[in-house]
Design an enzyme around this catalytic site. Structure first.
Site, PDB file in Angstrom:
ATOM      1  N   CYS A 131       0.773  -1.256  -0.015  1.00  0.00           N
ATOM      2  CA  CYS A 131       0.072   0.159   0.153  1.00  0.00           C
ATOM      3  C   CYS A 131       0.655   1.373  -0.017  1.00  0.00           C
ATOM      4  O   CYS A 131       0.487   2.204  -0.812  1.00  0.00           O
ATOM      5  CB  CYS A 131      -0.943  -0.185   1.147  1.00  0.00           C
ATOM      6  SG  CYS A 131      -0.215  -0.425   2.648  1.00  0.00           S
ATOM      7  N   HIS A 245      -3.171   6.179   4.637  1.00  0.00           N
ATOM      8  CA  HIS A 245      -1.614   6.423   4.936  1.00  0.00           C
ATOM      9  C   HIS A 245      -1.078   7.716   4.125  1.00  0.00           C
ATOM     10  O   HIS A 245      -1.572   8.175   3.286  1.00  0.00           O
ATOM     11  CB  HIS A 245      -0.920   5.411   4.153  1.00  0.00           C
ATOM     12  CG  HIS A 245      -1.060   3.964   4.630  1.00  0.00           C
ATOM     13  ND1 HIS A 245      -1.740   3.505   5.856  1.00  0.00           N
ATOM     14  CD2 HIS A 245      -0.568   2.841   4.007  1.00  0.00           C
ATOM     15  CE1 HIS A 245      -1.625   2.299   5.881  1.00  0.00           C
ATOM     16  NE2 HIS A 245      -1.028   1.757   4.897  1.00  0.00           N
TER      17      HIS A 245
END
Ligand code: A2P
Length: 340
Positions: A131, A245
């Protein structure tokens, strides 16, 4: 239009749930959809496109019934079942780190290196990157193509959903305990308190002092951009954020690029949304912009005052969507474009 039978492996998990959601949202041409998980979930149901699917046991599934398998149940599960699925004629799109570094397995981000996807034919497997790497390379690509990049220094601020559904519950639970003045205990998922804290530790420690999450960003960025000379230095930090994130990225480009030029390149780049105003709130954050959205958001674009060819960026994305499920579904879309 052809329809494709899809197996979602890890369908009860955080990324698996998002995969089912995104397949429906993007109207992927599905025939049958099989929701697979462990025996523990065998009686559960999961949502798909306004209906419910009965969860089936992965161990008992016959992969010759599916043309595409979206795997997100951890590396051990992929190591055992992905080769079996591929041998049965089901092309695997694997969201674990199990096959990412194998030369015969393409590691693909559709906005960055779509041309490599055809290499899936060697093993019947396509790897979906980590990710943190995905959002990084989507933002780097237009700058890399324009002037080259020598070095990337990145510090991540990664949400707990990246550690799975149970980690989301754990942050909620710890937060509640602490707000009630109760003590918390370390668990297998977080060895130190995660609520109201920041942990510089994701995945296992390596002999060189980096964690595996940090090294993934090094290996994967080089592989996706096809440049082993590219130097990457990462510090990966888990923060008490549920979804999204964030990354503070410091680049050293090969030729000088001004902040204005970088902003213009990023504005035109596929999959990128620039939010960069020099005022309070004129930047993207995980909870307010990125969570539940598809784009990689970039802000705080500025020239590094400590380096003549340095640029700083703030890069934010939904780790379950662009960092996982969305990228996997986009790979399935690319794959069927080649098949048709
Ligand atoms: P289950 O819910 O039955 O344990 P997350 O990353 O959110 O923790 O989700 C992990 C996913 O991987 C879940 O769907 C989980 O299913 C699945 N999973 C974990 N271990 C296995 C296994 N041995 N076989 C099949 N699925 C597994």
């Amino acid at each position: 239009m052809n329809c494709y039978d899809i197996a979602v492996v890890g369908a009860t998990g955080a990324v698996g749930t998002a995969m089912l959601e995104i397949l429906a949202e993007r109207k992927f041409p599905v025939g049958n959809v099989y929701a697979l998980a462990s025996e523990r979930s065998a009686r559960k149901r999961v949502c798909f496109d306004n209906t419910e699917l009965q969860v089936e046991s992965l161990a008992r599934f016959d992969f010759s019934k599916a043309q595409i398998g979206l795997f997100s149940a951890g590396s051990k599960v992929s190591a055992e079942y992905a080769p079996q699925a591929a041998a049965a004629g089901c092309v695997v799109i694997d969201n674990t780190s199990c096959f990412r570094y194998e030369p015969a397995v393409p590691l693909v981000v559709p906005e960055v290196n779509p041309e490599t996807i055809g290499e899936y034919r060697h093993r019947g497997i396509i790897a979906n990157p980590n990710c943190s790497t995905i959002q990084l390379v989507v933002a780097l690509k237009p700058l890399y193509d324009a002037v080259g990049i020598e070095r990337v220094n990145v510090a991540t601020y990664q949400s707990v959903s990246g550690a799975g559904a149970r980690a989301i519950e754990e942050l909620a639970h710890q937060t509640m305990l602490l707000l009630n003045g109760d003590p918390i205990e370390a668990t297998a998922r977080f060895v130190k308190q995660i609520a109201f804290n920041a942990l510089p530790h994701i995945d296992e420690f390596q002999d060189n002092g980096y964690t595996r999450e940090e090294m993934k960003m090094v290996w994967e960025t080089q592989k996706i951009l096809g440049d082993e000379r590219l130097q990457v230095n990462a510090t990966a930090v888990r923060v008490p954020v549920f979804y999204g994130h964030s990354e503070a990225v410091h680049l050293e480009t090969r030729e000088k690029l001004t902040a204005d030029e970088a902003r213009t390149l990023l504005r035109r780049a596929p999959g990128v949304e620039v939010l960069d105003e020099r005022r309070p709130g004129g930047y993207p954050t995980a909870a307010t912009e990125a969570a539940h959205k598809d784009a990689v958001f970039v802000g705080r674009i500025r020239e590094d005052i400590s380096h003549p060819r340095g640029l700083d960026l703030w890069v934010v994305a939904d780790n379950l969507r662009k960092g996982g499920a969305l990228n996997s579904v986009q790979l399935a879309e690319l794959l069927i474009e080649q098949w048709c």
